[in-house]
Design an enzyme around this catalytic site. Structure first.
Site, PDB file in Angstrom:
ATOM      1  N   ASP A  37       0.867  -1.005  -0.050  1.00 24.99           N
ATOM      2  CA  ASP A  37       0.033  -0.020   0.118  1.00 24.99           C
ATOM      3  C   ASP A  37       0.887   1.283  -0.076  1.00 24.99           C
ATOM      4  O   ASP A  37       0.399   2.256  -0.271  1.00 24.99           O
ATOM      5  CB  ASP A  37      -0.831  -0.052   1.231  1.00 24.99           C
ATOM      6  CG  ASP A  37      -1.921   1.129   1.220  1.00 24.99           C
ATOM      7  OD1 ASP A  37      -2.430   1.399   0.088  1.00 24.99           O
ATOM      8  OD2 ASP A  37      -1.934   1.888   2.081  1.00 24.99           O
ATOM      9  N   LEU A  73      -7.244   6.216   2.662  1.00 28.80           N
ATOM     10  CA  LEU A  73      -7.598   7.160   1.499  1.00 28.80           C
ATOM     11  C   LEU A  73      -6.242   7.429   0.867  1.00 28.80           C
ATOM     12  O   LEU A  73      -6.269   8.090  -0.090  1.00 28.80           O
ATOM     13  CB  LEU A  73      -7.778   8.474   2.305  1.00 28.80           C
ATOM     14  CG  LEU A  73      -9.287   8.685   2.770  1.00 28.80           C
ATOM     15  CD1 LEU A  73      -9.465   9.967   3.880  1.00 28.80           C
ATOM     16  CD2 LEU A  73     -10.273   8.462   2.091  1.00 28.80           C
ATOM     17  N   ARG A  74      -5.239   6.559   0.993  1.00 31.66           N
ATOM     18  CA  ARG A  74      -4.336   6.762  -0.058  1.00 31.66           C
ATOM     19  C   ARG A  74      -4.461   6.478  -1.397  1.00 31.66           C
ATOM     20  O   ARG A  74      -3.815   6.781  -2.215  1.00 31.66           O
ATOM     21  CB  ARG A  74      -2.905   5.654   0.686  1.00 31.66           C
ATOM     22  CG  ARG A  74      -1.670   6.125   0.143  1.00 31.66           C
ATOM     23  CD  ARG A  74      -0.480   5.270   0.983  1.00 31.66           C
ATOM     24  NE  ARG A  74      -0.248   5.643   1.915  1.00 31.66           N
ATOM     25  CZ  ARG A  74       0.097   5.200   3.307  1.00 31.66           C
ATOM     26  NH1 ARG A  74      -0.454   3.932   3.105  1.00 31.66           N
ATOM     27  NH2 ARG A  74       0.189   5.741   4.260  1.00 31.66           N
ATOM     28  N   GLY A  75      -5.187   5.507  -1.660  1.00 30.30           N
ATOM     29  CA  GLY A  75      -5.913   5.041  -3.044  1.00 30.30           C
ATOM     30  C   GLY A  75      -6.314   6.237  -3.778  1.00 30.30           C
ATOM     31  O   GLY A  75      -5.806   6.683  -4.850  1.00 30.30           O
TER      32      GLY A  75
END
Length: 334
Positions: free
Chosen positions: A191, A272-274
């Protein structure tokens, strides 16, 4: 010094090349993870892109490639004020590397001979303002990978040991490659990479022939080959530089933000990194293509790169992560 194989002469592997280009435009994307067969051009692409980029301006003798004399760390000794140009650095991080070699440590030889406490910079200092390449990243010790990802995110390397407290900039594009058959990365590490690509050996006969033809030409008459592909590399370089200048002016309307959020929710991506990575990648692609607004066409292209490695495993779904992302993209962005 042997020149790198031209970036534009790499046959196929368009997704991998696009991911590399996007990180050159927006280093804040967080690096690229390339998984696939051996001999598919992973390391070639990294070195080719770095060679394609314009040289960086550095203070002569600075161990961290500082751009101005004011940016040279206080602990750096013997550094002048002359500004020179040098190629964008590409630093290889070998398997089995120690933490001291990565971060830097006390120069033991000088400590024993003269009693001085002098900091000996590590690989992170060498890679500042360039690329740090890790082959077989899935076989690297977890604590080293954690360290690298933390530094890549913060842009600072902090070393506190042997009575020293050292800090220096360490801003680089992290590129990891590996063969999934030899082991997988932990999900939390997956991730942290901004983009991911799966590459495979070409199955098309004509494409394989073209790969062999170009490699043979490169090795047989390197000067002529470089002259032939130099113009194509120059076009890519000009587009990257123009995109860097235009990047901050590319707008992302509310509809694009909603699309990013809907894609991630539908795919079940954690955190919320995506969304943030998807938006940054789409903005970089828009700048590269000369557009001033993020559109759905940009999101379609970069969604597999930004989201494929962030999916939870679904034992009832036999399709690969790339196929799942493609399916959801068609549903959400139809």
């Amino acid at each position: 010094m042997t020149p790198a194989f031209p970036f534009s002469a790499i046959v196929g592997q368009e997704q991998m090349k696009l991911a590399m280009i996007l990180t050159a435009i927006e280093p804040g994307l967080g690096g690229v993870l390339v998984f696939g067969d051996r001999g598919t051009g992973k390391s070639t692409a990294v070195r080719a892109l770095a060679a394609l980029l314009p040289p960086i301006r550095v203070v002569e003798g600075c161990p961290v490639n500082a751009e101005t004399p004011e940016a040279v760390p206080e602990w750096a000794v013997g550094v002048g004020e002359a500004i020179v140009e040098r190629p964008t650095p590409v630093v290889d991080l070998p398997l089995g590397v120690t933490e001291d070699r990565v971060t830097g440590a006390l120069d033991i030889e000088r400590a024993l001979t003269s009693g001085e406490k002098v900091f000996q910079p590590g690989l992170l200092a060498q890679a500042n303002r360039g690329y740090l390449y890790i082959d077989e990243v899935n076989l690297l010790e977890d604590h080293v990978v954690d360290l690298l990802l933390d530094v890549a995110q913060s842009g600072q390397n902090v070393v506190e040991r042997e009575g020293m407290s050292i800090r220096h900039p360490a801003r680089f594009v992290l590129v990891g490659s590996g063969n999934p058959e030899e082991g997988e990365l932990r999900p939390q590490l997956l991730d942290r990479f901004g983009l991911s690509v799966e590459v495979a050996s070409p199955s098309d006969i004509d494409e394989r022939i073209e790969v062999v033809r170009r490699r043979d030409a490169f090795e047989t008459d390197r000067e002529a080959f470089m002259a032939h592909w130099g113009a194509e590399d120059a076009k890519v370089r000009d587009r990257i530089l123009a995109a860097r200048d235009a990047l901050r002016g590319v707008a992302a309307e509310d509809d694009a933000l909603r699309d990013c959020a809907q894609l991630c929710v539908t795919l079940g991506a954690d955190g919320l990194r995506g969304e943030l990575t998807l938006l940054r990648a789409a903005r970089a692609l828009a700048a590269y293509e000369g557009d001033d607004t993020v559109e759905r066409s940009h999101l379609r292209q970069v969604a597999p790169l930004a989201l494929s490695h962030r999916l939870r495993r679904d034992p009832l779904d036999e399709s690969g992560s790339g196929a799942r992302v493609a399916r959801v993209v068609e549903e959400v962005l139809a």
